[in-house]
Write an enzyme that holds these catalytic residues in place. Sequence first.
Site, PDB file in Angstrom:
ATOM      1  N   ASP A  26      19.510  51.007  33.116  1.00  0.00           N
ATOM      2  CA  ASP A  26      17.845  51.557  33.154  1.00  0.00           C
ATOM      3  C   ASP A  26      17.612  51.485  34.529  1.00  0.00           C
ATOM      4  O   ASP A  26      18.165  51.591  35.785  1.00  0.00           O
ATOM      5  CB  ASP A  26      17.112  50.283  32.872  1.00  0.00           C
ATOM      6  CG  ASP A  26      15.785  50.373  32.624  1.00  0.00           C
ATOM      7  OD1 ASP A  26      16.108  51.082  32.233  1.00  0.00           O
ATOM      8  OD2 ASP A  26      15.649  49.239  31.883  1.00  0.00           O
ATOM      9  N   ASN A  59      67.064  39.069  32.056  1.00  0.00           N
ATOM     10  CA  ASN A  59      65.382  39.704  31.601  1.00  0.00           C
ATOM     11  C   ASN A  59      64.693  38.606  32.560  1.00  0.00           C
ATOM     12  O   ASN A  59      63.568  39.096  33.100  1.00  0.00           O
ATOM     13  CB  ASN A  59      65.350  40.031  30.203  1.00  0.00           C
ATOM     14  CG  ASN A  59      63.839  40.525  29.770  1.00  0.00           C
ATOM     15  OD1 ASN A  59      64.169  41.853  30.202  1.00  0.00           O
ATOM     16  ND2 ASN A  59      62.821  39.826  28.497  1.00  0.00           N
ATOM     17  N   ASP A  97      17.695  46.255  25.627  1.00  0.00           N
ATOM     18  CA  ASP A  97      19.071  46.636  25.782  1.00  0.00           C
ATOM     19  C   ASP A  97      19.989  45.889  25.314  1.00  0.00           C
ATOM     20  O   ASP A  97      21.535  46.143  25.747  1.00  0.00           O
ATOM     21  CB  ASP A  97      20.248  45.938  27.520  1.00  0.00           C
ATOM     22  CG  ASP A  97      18.347  47.037  28.481  1.00  0.00           C
ATOM     23  OD1 ASP A  97      18.497  48.292  28.276  1.00  0.00           O
ATOM     24  OD2 ASP A  97      18.083  46.534  28.959  1.00  0.00           O
ATOM     25  N   ASN A 103      68.325  50.471  31.341  1.00  0.00           N
ATOM     26  CA  ASN A 103      69.742  48.779  30.649  1.00  0.00           C
ATOM     27  C   ASN A 103      70.328  49.543  29.451  1.00  0.00           C
ATOM     28  O   ASN A 103      71.188  48.952  29.303  1.00  0.00           O
ATOM     29  CB  ASN A 103      69.020  47.369  30.921  1.00  0.00           C
ATOM     30  CG  ASN A 103      69.553  46.903  32.477  1.00  0.00           C
ATOM     31  OD1 ASN A 103      69.888  47.516  32.857  1.00  0.00           O
ATOM     32  ND2 ASN A 103      68.348  45.761  32.581  1.00  0.00           N
ATOM     33  N   ASP A 145      19.163  44.357  31.201  1.00  0.00           N
ATOM     34  CA  ASP A 145      18.850  43.612  31.133  1.00  0.00           C
ATOM     35  C   ASP A 145      17.888  43.194  30.340  1.00  0.00           C
ATOM     36  O   ASP A 145      17.104  41.523  30.493  1.00  0.00           O
ATOM     37  CB  ASP A 145      18.033  42.862  32.803  1.00  0.00           C
ATOM     38  CG  ASP A 145      17.064  43.190  33.406  1.00  0.00           C
ATOM     39  OD1 ASP A 145      16.613  44.298  32.722  1.00  0.00           O
ATOM     40  OD2 ASP A 145      16.468  43.228  34.354  1.00  0.00           O
ATOM     41  N   ASP A 196      61.358  39.060  35.198  1.00  0.00           N
ATOM     42  CA  ASP A 196      60.390  38.915  35.085  1.00  0.00           C
ATOM     43  C   ASP A 196      60.327  38.091  35.668  1.00  0.00           C
ATOM     44  O   ASP A 196      58.464  38.272  36.622  1.00  0.00           O
ATOM     45  CB  ASP A 196      60.121  37.925  33.584  1.00  0.00           C
ATOM     46  CG  ASP A 196      60.248  39.600  32.262  1.00  0.00           C
ATOM     47  OD1 ASP A 196      59.394  41.122  33.074  1.00  0.00           O
ATOM     48  OD2 ASP A 196      60.325  39.128  31.485  1.00  0.00           O
TER      49      ASP A 196
END
Length: 902
Positions: free
Chosen positions: A371, A737, A648, A712, A644, A741
Site C-alpha cells: 500500500d 550417513n 488488506d 556413493n 495493515d 550429516d
Amino acid sequence: MSVLPAKPSGKAIVSSSFPIAGEAAKTVRETLATVEATPEGLTEAEAGLRLGRFGLNEATGEKRNPILFRFFRAFHDSFIYLLLVLAGISCITDVWIPWRKGHDTDPSETLIILGMVLLSGLLRFFQEYRSGKAAQALKAMVRSTATVLRRSAEGAEPEQREIPIREIVPGDIVLLSSGDIVPADLKPIESRDLFVSQASLTGEALPVEKRDITAAQHADPKHQGAQPTADLLNAPNLCFMGTNVVSGTAQAVVVATGPRTYFGSLAQKITERRGKTSFDRGVESVSRLLIRFMLVMVSAVFLINGIDKGDWLQAFLFATAVAVGLTPGMLPMIVSVNLAKGALSLAKDKVIVKYLNAIQNFGAMDVLCTDKTGTLTQDRIILENHVDADGNEDESVLRMAWLNSRFESGLKNLIDEAVIRFAEARVDQAKYPKYTKVDELPFDFVRRRLSIVVSGEDGHQSLICKGAVEEILAVVSQVATGGAGETAAPLDEDRRRRIVELVHRYQSDGFQVLAVAYRKVEASEAKHRYTVEDEKDLTLKGLLTFLDPPKETAAPAIRALRETGVAVKILTGDNEIVTAKVCREVNLDPGTPLLGGEIETMSDAELSARAETTTVFAKLNPMQKSRVLKSLRAAGHTVGFLGDGINDAPALHDADVGISVDSGTDIAKESAEVILLEKNLLVLHKGVLEGRRTFGNIIKYLNMTASSNFGNVFSVLIASTFIPFLPMLPLHLLILNLLYDFSQTTLPWDRVDEEFIKKPRKWDAKNIGRFMVCLGPTSSIFDIATFALMWFVFAANSPDRQALFQSGWFLESLLSQTLVVYMLRTRKIPFLQSTPTLPVLLMTGLVMLFGLYIPFSFLGHIVGLEPLPLTYFPWLVGILLCYCLVTQFAKQQYIRLFGRWF
C-alpha cells in the site's frame, strides 16, 4: 412475519452481497422496518433472542488453531513423511523380522531416523509457537464496549447501556462519538458533524462525512432525487464495522453484525485454506525428484546384489540402507534449524516471523506489493503551500487558515491539525493580532466548507471561510490582490479560469487543494449568531495545498530492493494522481496506473499481461487487490504483500508471504505470516536478505548431500557388479550417513556468498537433479580408485578380507564427503576466496577425526571395521588432494555450462 435474515452459515458469508448494501438507497424509516427496530432501541428480551439467532458479533478470522493441531502441523513436511516410511521399513527389517525369527534385533537405525524427525518437528513447533505468542501480544488494543439504547420492557423509556461489542445485534441503536470504533455495519439515523476514518478499509488518508443522505436531500433542493454512490464504501449514509469516528456524534441503527458485515466477509476470507506458497511448491518438487532417484537407484542396487550374490534378504537389507543413505535424512532438521536461526536474526531487526516457512518465501520474493499510505508516505497530512490566487506564497493566507482551524470546535481533523502544526512551526504567534471567536458555521456534506467568525482587538468582525475550491468560489465575488493589504478585484471569468487552472496544476501533482476566503463584517451587520446565508460576497484570499509526504527511507529502500531483484508495485485504494506523485518522489516510475474499475472488466489473461508491466494499481477494493496478487503468482512470481488494514486481509492471505505491522488491524496481523515492528521498507529489505541467507544454507546442504549420496550409491552400483562381497555393510552406510550429516549441522551459521543474496532464490528441482548427476559421479572416480587400491595394493580381494576393504572405503568416503562441504559450500575457491565460519570448521574437523578413530577403536570392532596399515594413509592423502582439485575443476565447468551454481 419477520423480514430479518436468518443466521448465516458457511458459503453465504463469503458472498459479495452484504446486508448493508441493500440499505444505501433506503430511507431511515425503511431501514428500521427492514431490521424490525425503532429509534428507541430494542428491549432486553428481544436483544437476547436476536443474539441467539445471529450469534456473537465476532469475525471468524480471529480464531486460532488449537495447540495440538499446531504441534502436528510442525511435522507436515514431505521429507519427514519420506523418513517415516524409511523408519517403518527399517523397523520391519531390523526389529520385527529378526524378533519373529528369534534373532537379535537392532533398532538403532530406526531410532536414529525417528530422532531426526522428532527433533526437526519440535524445533519448528517451538519456534512457531513462540513467534505466535509474540504476534498475539502485538495485537492493537481496541475498545471492547459500545453504547446502545435498550429498554427494559415494551413501553419503557430507552436507557443508554454500555455493552460488550460482541453482544450487539441487528436492530440495536448505537450511539457514536469521537474516538469510537464503529462496532458493526450501521446506518445513521441522525448525526452531527460525523466524520469517519475508513483508511483501514479503503486506504484513503482523509476522513469522510457520514450522515443520512435523505437529510441532505431535504436540506438542499439541488440534492433531491440524489442516490448514494455505487461504490458501497463511499456511500455517505453507511458506516462499516472496523472503521473509527474521527469527530462528531451520531445515533445509528445496526444493520448487520459478525460475519454478515463487510469486515466479517474479509475475516471469513482468511480462514479459507491458504494456497501453496513458493516454499511448499519447491519442497514438493524436490521431494518428487529425490524419491524418483531413490526408487531407480535402490531398485538397481537390490537387483544387482540379489542376482550377483544370490542372497535376496541381504540384498534387500542393503538396498534399504542405500535408500536411507541416499535420502538427505537431516534435511528437515537442517531446514528447521536454519529457519529458526533466521527467525531469531530477524527478530533483532524488528521482524517477527509467525510461520518459519515464510522466511524462505521472503528470500524468494521477486515482487513486493504494498500500500502507499504509511509505507511510502508518512501517513500524516502536511500543509505544503499557502499561496494567493496567482500562486505566490502569501503569509496572510496562512494566518487566515490558522484562525479558521484554531477556533474550530470539536476534534480537529487531519487538515486542521496540519494547518495548526505548520503555522505554529513557521510563524511567531505573538506577531498575530489577537482575536476572539464569535460564532461558527460547521462543515457539512452539502456546503463542503466551514466558517469561523472572529472579532479583532478593534472590535471589528471577520468571517473566515475554508473549504473545497468549487464550493468556496460559489460564494466569492472578489479576489484579494494586495497580499497582506486589503486590495481586491472582481472575480470575473478570466480570473476564475486562471484560478481553476492553478488548482488543476496542483491536483495533477497529487495535492489536495482547499480555498480560503473572508468578508469584513460591517459594524452595522455585526451580530452574535450567523447562518449559512451570511456566507456570501466573500473575497478569495488564496489556496492551501496538502500532501501526505514520502518517508525519507522510502527511496533508498526501493532502490535497495530493486538492486536485489525485487520489483515494487503499489496496490492502493487511494487516488491514482496522488499515488503517482508519491511514486515519482521516491524514484519509482508509476507508468500508467491501472484502476480497480478497469480490472473489473478484464479477464484473468488480460489482467496477468497488464500486471506484469504495471507499477501502480489504484482505487482497488480488497478483492481486486487479491486478484492482482493471484495473477502475478500465476505468472510464476513469488509475491509478497505489505498491508495493515482490514481491506488488506484477503491480499495478505493470498500472497506467498503476507507482511503486516504491529500497529495494523487485528485481522491484518491474523492474515500475515510476518509482522514488522516498524513500518519501514528498509526493515523489510533486511528481512529479504536474511531470507536469502537462510535459504542459501538450506540449499547448500541439499545440493551437497544429494550429490554426495548419489555419488556413493553410484559407487555401490559399480562395486556390487564386480566385487564378490558387499563393498560396505548396511550399518557402515548408516554410520557414514549419520557422521556426514552431523558435519553439516553447523551450516545454518555459515556465511553465504554476497553474489547469492543479490537475486531472488527459489527451490529448483531441475538444477538439484542436474547438480546430483554432474557433481555426484566426481566422488565415484576416487571411490573406484580406492576400490582398486584396496583390491590390488592391499590385497583386500576376497570375502575373508572384506573388513579391510570396507574400512578403506569407509574412511575415504567419509573424508571425501566431509571435504566436499568446503568445496561445494561456495562457487569461489575454498579458503582463498571464501572461508567457512568457525563452527563449520570445528564440526567438520571433529567428524573427520572421529571417523579416522573408528577403525582403530572398540566401536570399529563392533561394527565390523578393522585398523588400516599406516601405508594406506599417504595413498589416502593423495586421493583426497586429487579429489579436491577435480571437484574444483568440475565446479567451474558446471558454472560455465549452466551459468549458475546453486
